[in-house]
Write a protein that holds these residues in place. Structure first.
Motif, PDB file in Angstrom:
ATOM      1  N   PHE A 137       5.318   4.432   2.216  1.00  0.00           N
ATOM      2  CA  PHE A 137       5.098   2.840   1.120  1.00  0.00           C
ATOM      3  C   PHE A 137       5.298   1.513   2.207  1.00  0.00           C
ATOM      4  CE2 PHE A 137       7.437  -1.447   0.042  1.00  0.00           C
ATOM      5  CZ  PHE A 137       6.574  -1.759  -0.495  1.00  0.00           C
ATOM      6  N   PHE A 138       4.358   0.703   2.188  1.00  0.00           N
ATOM      7  CA  PHE A 138       4.081   0.583   3.393  1.00  0.00           C
ATOM      8  C   PHE A 138       3.559  -1.189   2.606  1.00  0.00           C
ATOM      9  CE2 PHE A 138       2.349   3.377   4.582  1.00  0.00           C
ATOM     10  CZ  PHE A 138       2.822   4.219   5.878  1.00  0.00           C
ATOM     11  N   MET A 139       4.909  -2.235   2.926  1.00  0.00           N
ATOM     12  CA  MET A 139       4.599  -3.266   2.607  1.00  0.00           C
ATOM     13  C   MET A 139       4.669  -4.960   3.580  1.00  0.00           C
ATOM     14  SD  MET A 139       6.935  -6.135  -0.044  1.00  0.00           S
ATOM     15  CE  MET A 139       8.091  -6.498   0.894  1.00  0.00           C
ATOM     16  N   ALA A 140       3.729  -5.964   3.431  1.00  0.00           N
ATOM     17  CA  ALA A 140       3.672  -6.240   4.444  1.00  0.00           C
ATOM     18  C   ALA A 140       3.282  -8.443   3.645  1.00  0.00           C
ATOM     19  CB  ALA A 140       2.199  -6.536   5.419  1.00  0.00           C
ATOM     20  N   LEU A 141       4.524  -9.456   4.811  1.00  0.00           N
ATOM     21  CA  LEU A 141       4.020 -10.475   3.478  1.00  0.00           C
ATOM     22  C   LEU A 141       4.569 -11.333   4.437  1.00  0.00           C
ATOM     23  CD1 LEU A 141       5.927 -11.789   0.597  1.00  0.00           C
ATOM     24  CD2 LEU A 141       8.126 -11.338   2.504  1.00  0.00           C
ATOM     25  N   ASP A 142       3.264 -12.500   3.956  1.00  0.00           N
ATOM     26  CA  ASP A 142       3.471 -13.902   5.337  1.00  0.00           C
ATOM     27  C   ASP A 142       4.672 -14.854   4.408  1.00  0.00           C
ATOM     28  OD1 ASP A 142       2.372 -15.448   6.262  1.00  0.00           O
ATOM     29  OD2 ASP A 142      -0.227 -15.617   5.720  1.00  0.00           O
ATOM     30  N   VAL A 145       0.714  -1.520  -0.246  1.00  0.00           N
ATOM     31  CA  VAL A 145       0.100   0.125  -0.266  1.00  0.00           C
ATOM     32  C   VAL A 145       0.412   1.137   0.143  1.00  0.00           C
ATOM     33  CG1 VAL A 145      -1.270   1.348   1.147  1.00  0.00           C
ATOM     34  CG2 VAL A 145      -1.467  -1.330   1.138  1.00  0.00           C
ATOM     35  N   ALA A 146       0.883   2.145  -1.004  1.00  0.00           N
ATOM     36  CA  ALA A 146       1.116   3.537  -1.072  1.00  0.00           C
ATOM     37  C   ALA A 146       0.351   4.318  -0.985  1.00  0.00           C
ATOM     38  CB  ALA A 146       1.654   3.889  -2.065  1.00  0.00           C
ATOM     39  N   VAL A 147       0.989   5.469   0.017  1.00  0.00           N
ATOM     40  CA  VAL A 147      -0.101   6.837   0.570  1.00  0.00           C
ATOM     41  C   VAL A 147       0.827   7.987   0.018  1.00  0.00           C
ATOM     42  CG1 VAL A 147      -0.466   8.184   2.833  1.00  0.00           C
ATOM     43  CG2 VAL A 147      -0.211   5.630   3.093  1.00  0.00           C
ATOM     44  N   LEU A 198       5.865  -9.914   7.496  1.00  0.00           N
ATOM     45  CA  LEU A 198       6.993  -9.412   7.446  1.00  0.00           C
ATOM     46  C   LEU A 198       6.512  -7.696   7.127  1.00  0.00           C
ATOM     47  CD1 LEU A 198       8.313 -12.384   6.728  1.00  0.00           C
ATOM     48  CD2 LEU A 198      10.067 -11.115   6.253  1.00  0.00           C
ATOM     49  N   GLY A 199       6.699  -6.693   8.306  1.00  0.00           N
ATOM     50  CA  GLY A 199       6.099  -5.752   7.905  1.00  0.00           C
ATOM     51  C   GLY A 199       7.539  -4.916   6.598  1.00  0.00           C
ATOM     52  N   LEU A 200       7.527  -4.000   5.385  1.00  0.00           N
ATOM     53  CA  LEU A 200       9.185  -3.017   5.406  1.00  0.00           C
ATOM     54  C   LEU A 200       8.354  -1.614   4.787  1.00  0.00           C
ATOM     55  CD1 LEU A 200      11.579  -2.882   3.767  1.00  0.00           C
ATOM     56  CD2 LEU A 200      10.374  -3.342   1.791  1.00  0.00           C
ATOM     57  N   VAL A 201       8.700  -0.604   5.081  1.00  0.00           N
ATOM     58  CA  VAL A 201       8.353   0.886   5.502  1.00  0.00           C
ATOM     59  C   VAL A 201       9.518   1.647   4.731  1.00  0.00           C
ATOM     60  CG1 VAL A 201       7.352   2.840   6.761  1.00  0.00           C
ATOM     61  CG2 VAL A 201       6.522   0.390   7.039  1.00  0.00           C
ATOM     62  N   THR A 202       8.953   2.464   3.505  1.00  0.00           N
ATOM     63  CA  THR A 202      10.158   3.357   3.394  1.00  0.00           C
ATOM     64  C   THR A 202       8.786   4.580   3.223  1.00  0.00           C
ATOM     65  OG1 THR A 202       9.642   3.147   1.029  1.00  0.00           O
ATOM     66  CG2 THR A 202      11.621   1.891   1.987  1.00  0.00           C
ATOM     67  N   ILE A 210      12.458   6.191  -3.965  1.00  0.00           N
ATOM     68  CA  ILE A 210      11.450   5.872  -5.806  1.00  0.00           C
ATOM     69  C   ILE A 210       9.928   4.908  -4.712  1.00  0.00           C
ATOM     70  CG2 ILE A 210      11.502   3.927  -6.832  1.00  0.00           C
ATOM     71  CD1 ILE A 210      14.220   5.065  -7.900  1.00  0.00           C
ATOM     72  N   LEU A 211      10.345   4.241  -3.660  1.00  0.00           N
ATOM     73  CA  LEU A 211       9.463   3.767  -3.261  1.00  0.00           C
ATOM     74  C   LEU A 211       7.975   3.904  -2.808  1.00  0.00           C
ATOM     75  CD1 LEU A 211      11.281   0.594  -1.797  1.00  0.00           C
ATOM     76  CD2 LEU A 211       9.804   0.832  -3.614  1.00  0.00           C
TER      77      LEU A 211
END
Length: 364
Positions: A283-288, A113-115, A137-141, A254-255
């Motif tokens: 930028f937000f990513m969640a990964l299972d 998800v992007a904001v 897992l969570g990744l944020v930029t 960029i992200l």
């Protein structure tokens, strides 16, 4: 240096709620924002918690902030979404975005998800840390509002401190939690050093001739005014800015910025009127991990890796080896028990914010 007061988290929360409410923000967004800010202070990230109220007050008085903002989804698929923050503070939109990424990851294995159209969102690590609570897992930029980072071989700054945060779940250990600026240090940490009367380490901030500045107030003026000099990218030194660190900052933009359609700091500061929203992107990513491994296998292997790191012989027996996430967890336990440090300078500035909002100041 004057005495630092330890203020209960409940008092800091009440102060933030009273100020934001007096500004006319929606009660739901007030509660989300206050929770994120206080949790950030509890984690020891003093640069992004209650000390940001002065900055937000400045944006409010310039008319940049939409105090009635209601974040909304404007584009969506099974695994992706784009959220418009409605020119409000970034905390409510960011919690909404990470919650949505988590829901999608639980359903499909991954959620991204992007904001856009946001303002400062606090500490990126807070949002990354939401994912491990759900076994993800969570990744944020994020992009940033200001420019302050000097590229390799440059004399003037053109990029922000664009943060990157990553978190992963373990089983018997605390979650792994990395939260970093792509500059040597976050810009607001320089401001906090000034509030606390502390000297900066050489190499955090350079002047226009590439010389280190160690006076925190002078360094903060360089970062704010931005004519020349500024922060070094992560991995840089007092002698040379790191091109890899600078590239890492561009990746975060960029992200966090380009992908969402948000603004690019060097362009915005040339064209932005005082009353224009910051239009920051996140930028937000969640990964299972169960999309790749049997349930529990990822956490077990991460536990083994963390155990190896913790078991490494320390250089100083009194200082055990740390893993990313340990300092924040230790700080939270200590500050919940003892209180959040508030310097007299910060307390005085918070009194000004409260006075302008027409609410009592709860700081010592």
């Amino acid at each position: 240096m004057s005495e630092i007061h330890l203020v209960p988290a409940e008092t800091c929360h009440a102060q933030i709620v009273s100020v934001l409410s007096a500004w006319g923000m929606d009660p739901a967004t007030v509660q989300v924002t206050a929770e994120v800010m206080v949790e950030t202070d509890l984690a020891g990230v003093d640069s992004h918690g209650i000390s940001m109220l002065m900055d937000y007050d400045g944006s409010r008085r310039k008319g940049r902030l939409n105090l009635k903002a209601r974040p909304r989804v404007v584009r969506e698929s099974l695994v992706t979404a784009l959220v418009d923050a409605d020119a409000g503070l970034g905390h409510p939109a960011s919690v909404m975005a990470m919650d949505l990424a988590i829901l999608k990851a639980k359903a499909t294995g991954v959620g991204v998800v992007a904001v856009r159209n946001s303002h400062h969102f606090g500490a990126a690590g807070h949002y990354a840390a939401m994912a491990p609570k759900h076994g993800l897992l969570g990744l944020v930029t994020s992009a940033t509002r200001t420019i302050g980072v000097v590229p390799t071989r440059a004399a003037v700054p053109v990029l922000g401190t664009n943060p990157i945060a990553f978190a992963a779940p373990a089983a018997r250990n605390r979650p792994f939690r990395l939260d970093m600026a792509t500059s040597t240090v976050a810009a607001n940490k320089v401001r906090v050093y000034g509030l606390q009367g502390k000297t900066l380490p050489a190499g955090w901030v350079l002047d226009g001739q590439g010389r280190p500045i160690t006076d925190a107030d002078a360094a903060w003026e360089v970062i704010k005014e931005q004519p020349e000099g500024g922060l070094t990218p992560v991995g840089g030194t007092a002698e040379m800015s790191s091109h890899k660190g600078y590239g890492l900052g561009m990746m975060a933009h960029i992200l966090g910025g380009v992908l969402s359609g948000a603004s690019f700091s060097p362009i915005r500061v040339r064209t932005q009127r005082p009353q224009d929203p910051d239009n920051i992107g996140h930028f937000f990513m969640a990964l299972d991990p169960t999309a790749f491994r049997e349930e529990g296998a990822f956490e077990s292997d991460l536990d083994d890796a963390i155990d190896v790191l913790h078991a490494t012989p320390p250089a100083d027996p009194a200082l055990p080896v740390l893993v990313a996430g340990d300092p924040e967890a230790d700080s939270r336990e200590r500050r919940l028990r003892e209180g959040i440090p508030v310097s007299p300078t910060l307390a005085a500035q918070l009194r000004g914010v409260a006075e302008r909002a027409g609410v009592p100041c709860l700081m010592p």
